[in-house]
Motif scaffolding. Structure first.
Motif, PDB file in Angstrom:
ATOM      1  N   HIS A   1       0.834  -1.198   0.000  1.00 48.66           N
ATOM      2  CA  HIS A   1       0.000   0.000   0.000  1.00 48.66           C
ATOM      3  C   HIS A   1       0.872   1.252   0.000  1.00 48.66           C
ATOM      4  O   HIS A   1       1.884   1.310   0.685  1.00 48.66           O
ATOM      5  CB  HIS A   1      -0.921  -0.007   1.214  1.00 48.66           C
ATOM      6  CG  HIS A   1      -2.022  -1.017   1.133  1.00 48.66           C
ATOM      7  ND1 HIS A   1      -3.348  -0.678   1.012  1.00 48.66           N
ATOM      8  CD2 HIS A   1      -1.982  -2.371   1.119  1.00 48.66           C
ATOM      9  CE1 HIS A   1      -4.081  -1.775   0.940  1.00 48.66           C
ATOM     10  NE2 HIS A   1      -3.262  -2.814   1.011  1.00 48.66           N
ATOM     11  N   ARG A   2       0.465   2.204  -0.795  1.00 52.13           N
ATOM     12  CA  ARG A   2       1.147   3.490  -0.882  1.00 52.13           C
ATOM     13  C   ARG A   2       0.096   4.611  -0.932  1.00 52.13           C
ATOM     14  O   ARG A   2      -1.080   4.366  -1.226  1.00 52.13           O
ATOM     15  CB  ARG A   2       2.007   3.572  -2.148  1.00 52.13           C
ATOM     16  CG  ARG A   2       3.244   2.684  -2.131  1.00 52.13           C
ATOM     17  CD  ARG A   2       4.333   3.283  -1.265  1.00 52.13           C
ATOM     18  NE  ARG A   2       5.568   2.525  -1.354  1.00 52.13           N
ATOM     19  CZ  ARG A   2       5.884   1.518  -0.559  1.00 52.13           C
ATOM     20  NH1 ARG A   2       5.024   1.133   0.376  1.00 52.13           N
ATOM     21  NH2 ARG A   2       7.043   0.895  -0.682  1.00 52.13           N
ATOM     22  N   THR A   3       0.547   5.819  -0.681  1.00 53.58           N
ATOM     23  CA  THR A   3      -0.277   7.014  -0.861  1.00 53.58           C
ATOM     24  C   THR A   3       0.386   7.883  -1.914  1.00 53.58           C
ATOM     25  O   THR A   3       1.546   8.280  -1.744  1.00 53.58           O
ATOM     26  CB  THR A   3      -0.416   7.796   0.456  1.00 53.58           C
ATOM     27  OG1 THR A   3      -1.033   6.960   1.446  1.00 53.58           O
ATOM     28  CG2 THR A   3      -1.266   9.037   0.256  1.00 53.58           C
TER      29      THR A   3
ATOM     30  N   GLU B   1      10.045   4.342  -4.647  1.00 53.28           N
ATOM     31  CA  GLU B   1      10.232   4.690  -3.238  1.00 53.28           C
ATOM     32  C   GLU B   1      10.934   3.550  -2.494  1.00 53.28           C
ATOM     33  O   GLU B   1      10.603   2.377  -2.660  1.00 53.28           O
ATOM     34  CB  GLU B   1       8.869   4.972  -2.600  1.00 53.28           C
ATOM     35  CG  GLU B   1       8.919   5.389  -1.149  1.00 53.28           C
ATOM     36  CD  GLU B   1       7.514   5.617  -0.609  1.00 53.28           C
ATOM     37  OE1 GLU B   1       7.284   5.332   0.580  1.00 53.28           O
ATOM     38  OE2 GLU B   1       6.658   6.076  -1.386  1.00 53.28           O
TER      39      GLU B   1
ATOM     40  N   ALA C   1       6.056   6.099  -6.634  1.00 56.85           N
ATOM     41  CA  ALA C   1       5.737   5.217  -5.513  1.00 56.85           C
ATOM     42  C   ALA C   1       6.458   3.880  -5.642  1.00 56.85           C
ATOM     43  O   ALA C   1       6.901   3.303  -4.642  1.00 56.85           O
ATOM     44  CB  ALA C   1       4.227   5.001  -5.429  1.00 56.85           C
TER      45      ALA C   1
END
Length: 218
Positions: free
Chosen positions: A92-94, A120, A117
């Motif tokens: 999960h990422r934002t 990252e 993302a």
């Protein structure tokens, strides 16, 4: 001539002691050989039982509920694919699409945010679980050019020139986003004049991201 009783007893003790002495020598020789063998194998002999613990556990490739349900800050919660145990697994990422506007602008902004993302650095908890990313170089994404099918995206590098696992991460991440997928597939091209390709993310890609990705006609 009669042998004195004392001499007879002495001879008997000597004859009885010979087998015992031979057996003792054989035991000592065997112990010496065992010591040499164990030393050659790098094993230290010990008279105390040693608890080496359990066998190493396999990489779990899963995160705790706390990591999955962490409250996102300002942005859009989404999933991106990373590599774990030679396969693809979602995390999960934002994401925060910058410069998003109507039409292609929003789609390109989302695609770029997803790229960032994926690049990252995995968190400490993710690294402990075995996650890593093969997408380690900066990439830019743009809308398709004239003549490309609707929904096409073009990367700043030719897709087939990327490491297969990195391309698999991009395709499977884009395939799950409504903004970057076309009927569940991903239309990707590069900066050159080559036509775009329609990439597919299926279970075989997730299980073997190092293999060539399946494509369909654009």
């Amino acid at each position: 001539m009669r042998v004195p009783d004392a001499d007879v007893r002495t001879a008997r003790r000597r004859s009885a002691g010979a087998p015992r002495a031979a057996r003792g020598l054989r035991v000592l020789a065997a112990a010496a050989v065992l010591a040499v063998v164990t030393a050659g194998c790098g094993i230290r002999t010990t008279s105390v039982p040693v608890d080496a613990g359990g066998a190493p556990s396999r990489v779990p490739c899963s995160l705790s509920e706390a990591a999955l349900t962490a409250a996102p800050d300002a942005g859009v919660p989404t999933r991106v694919y990373l590599v774990c145990a030679s396969g693809l697994e979602p995390v999960h990422r934002t994401v925060r699409p910058e410069g998003a506007g109507p039409g292609d602008s929003a789609r390109v902004a989302t695609a770029q945010a997803l790229l960032e993302a994926m690049r990252e650095r995995p968190s400490e908890r993710e690294r402990q679980a075995g996650f890593t990313t093969y997408l380690d170089e900066p990439l830019k994404v743009a809308a398709g050019r004239a003549g490309d099918p609707e929904g096409a995206l073009r990367l700043s590098r030719q897709p087939e020139d990327l490491p297969p696992a990195a391309l698999a991460q991009i395709v499977c991440t884009y395939a799950e986003s409504d903004a970057t997928s076309v009927s569940g597939t991903v239309l990707l091209g590069g900066p050159g004049k080559y036509p775009v390709r329609r990439y597919v993310c299926d279970e075989s890609v997730k299980a073997r991201p190092e293999s060539p990705l399946p494509t369909r006609a654009p």
